[in-house]
Design an enzyme around this catalytic site. Sequence first.
Site, PDB file in Angstrom:
ATOM      1  N   CYS A 201      -5.585  -8.061   5.271  1.00 20.67           N
ATOM      2  CA  CYS A 201      -5.055  -7.036   6.176  1.00 20.67           C
ATOM      3  C   CYS A 201      -5.508  -7.307   7.609  1.00 20.67           C
ATOM      4  CB  CYS A 201      -5.541  -5.668   5.715  1.00 20.67           C
ATOM      5  SG  CYS A 201      -5.092  -4.342   6.847  1.00 20.67           S
ATOM      6  N   CYS A 204      -7.910  -4.190   8.709  1.00 24.78           N
ATOM      7  CA  CYS A 204      -9.277  -3.954   8.221  1.00 24.78           C
ATOM      8  C   CYS A 204      -9.879  -5.135   7.472  1.00 24.78           C
ATOM      9  CB  CYS A 204      -9.305  -2.721   7.311  1.00 24.78           C
ATOM     10  SG  CYS A 204      -8.638  -3.025   5.651  1.00 24.78           S
ATOM     11  N   CYS A 217      -1.836  -2.514   2.540  1.00 26.10           N
ATOM     12  CA  CYS A 217      -3.264  -2.712   2.326  1.00 26.10           C
ATOM     13  C   CYS A 217      -3.773  -1.552   1.480  1.00 26.10           C
ATOM     14  CB  CYS A 217      -4.003  -2.759   3.665  1.00 26.10           C
ATOM     15  SG  CYS A 217      -5.804  -2.781   3.469  1.00 26.10           S
ATOM     16  N   CYS A 220      -6.911   0.379   3.719  1.00 25.19           N
ATOM     17  CA  CYS A 220      -6.799   1.225   4.921  1.00 25.19           C
ATOM     18  C   CYS A 220      -5.434   1.887   5.065  1.00 25.19           C
ATOM     19  CB  CYS A 220      -7.114   0.417   6.186  1.00 25.19           C
ATOM     20  SG  CYS A 220      -5.808  -0.733   6.668  1.00 25.19           S
ATOM     21  N   ASP A 338      -4.596 -32.520  14.907  1.00 27.77           N
ATOM     22  CA  ASP A 338      -5.164 -32.293  13.575  1.00 27.77           C
ATOM     23  C   ASP A 338      -4.032 -32.267  12.550  1.00 27.77           C
ATOM     24  OD1 ASP A 338      -6.250 -31.220  11.255  1.00 27.77           O
ATOM     25  OD2 ASP A 338      -7.461 -29.723  12.295  1.00 27.77           O
TER      26      ASP A 338
END
Length: 412
Positions: A201, A204, A217, A220, A338
């Site tokens: 999430c 949170c 979520c 929360c 990368d």
Amino acid sequence: MAGNSDPLTPRAKLAVTAGKAVAAASRAAGRGSGSVIGGRVALKLDPDLLARLAQSLDVVLVSATNGKTTTTRLIAEALRAAGPVVSNALGANMPAGITSALAGNSDAKFGVIEVDEKYLAGVARDTDPKCIALLNLSRDQLDRAAETRMMAEAWREGLAGTKAVIVANCDDPLVVWAASSSPNVIWVAVGQMWKDDAWSCPSCGGVMQRPGDDWFCGECGFRRPTPSWALSGDHVLDPHGSAWPIHLQLPGRANKANAASSAAVAAVFGVPPQVALERMYQVQAVAGRYDVVQFMQRDLRLLLAKNPAGWLETFSLIDPPPSPVILSVNARGADGTDTSWLWDVDYTRLTGHPIFVLGDRKLDLAVRLEVANQHFQVCDSLDQAVQMCPPGRIEVIANYTAFQDLRRRVGN
């Protein structure tokens, strides 16, 4: 603020003229379009030039990890139904390139601007947009792009309280988190194929639940908002429940999603969905992407894929096996140096295709394909790969600078 007769000061006019001269010199020297260097020079002479150029325009900003350039083209096409458009159609999407594009057209009514994710908040501050389209956020250029959660947070802070109408993808939790700080959001359901950057999430840090197409979520209560626009198969559903057919020359589900977001943006400017979607049919290719070109008596379709989410969408476009596939990967400055992102791509989706591998980092890609149990051949050049391909149209998938190399080779 549209309609000011001439917002440019003498200094701004000088900056525009100097920028155009430098860009022309760069083109004459064979160094590309010159838009970035021209824009840099112009901004040096007048740091407020971008804001001045945007004053007379109704501005739309488009930002995302994937699909920015195509969606910008689709929106620009749709808004031409309502007036002249200026756009950074070639994808120079940082402040210098944007400034250069806007300086090139003084009679436009609309500015349709693709913006690199990292520059969105600053460009929004300068251009006072009427609308901002947020499509998706996923990992990209690992050596220099902020982690996706940080990018969503930067968007959220930068767009907090903006006057712009935000048109945002309600299926991407990171985009929803970013857009939720804005008072005026239009939610569009266009789906999300790549989910690996949104399992926790953004609010949170809790574990995201993803039943079907929904998400929330459990800790929360942060959850998917209800959309007012949606992609449904080959149609766009508008806020009144009407279904409008999507007719595109561009292939694949991802482009239908781009068209749905573009229709929602066009409606903000009073262009009805039917008109917007009909105009989008004009777009055949975007900066060479999706073009089918003739090379060495073969048909090659050129597809750009820059990161794991882009490769996943691109695999869904290609002809079924045994159509041959050429893959080319570089790791130059514009790509990110990368290449560990290759390990996030599911190359088992290419099973059954004859695969030919090119590019500066062909050996990195070869190792990844080996682990995925794919049959492939490493080649030194596009010419060699095409000669080795069995019959049929050849799908060519490349990341950013590898794609530019291939376009030069095929004369596209």
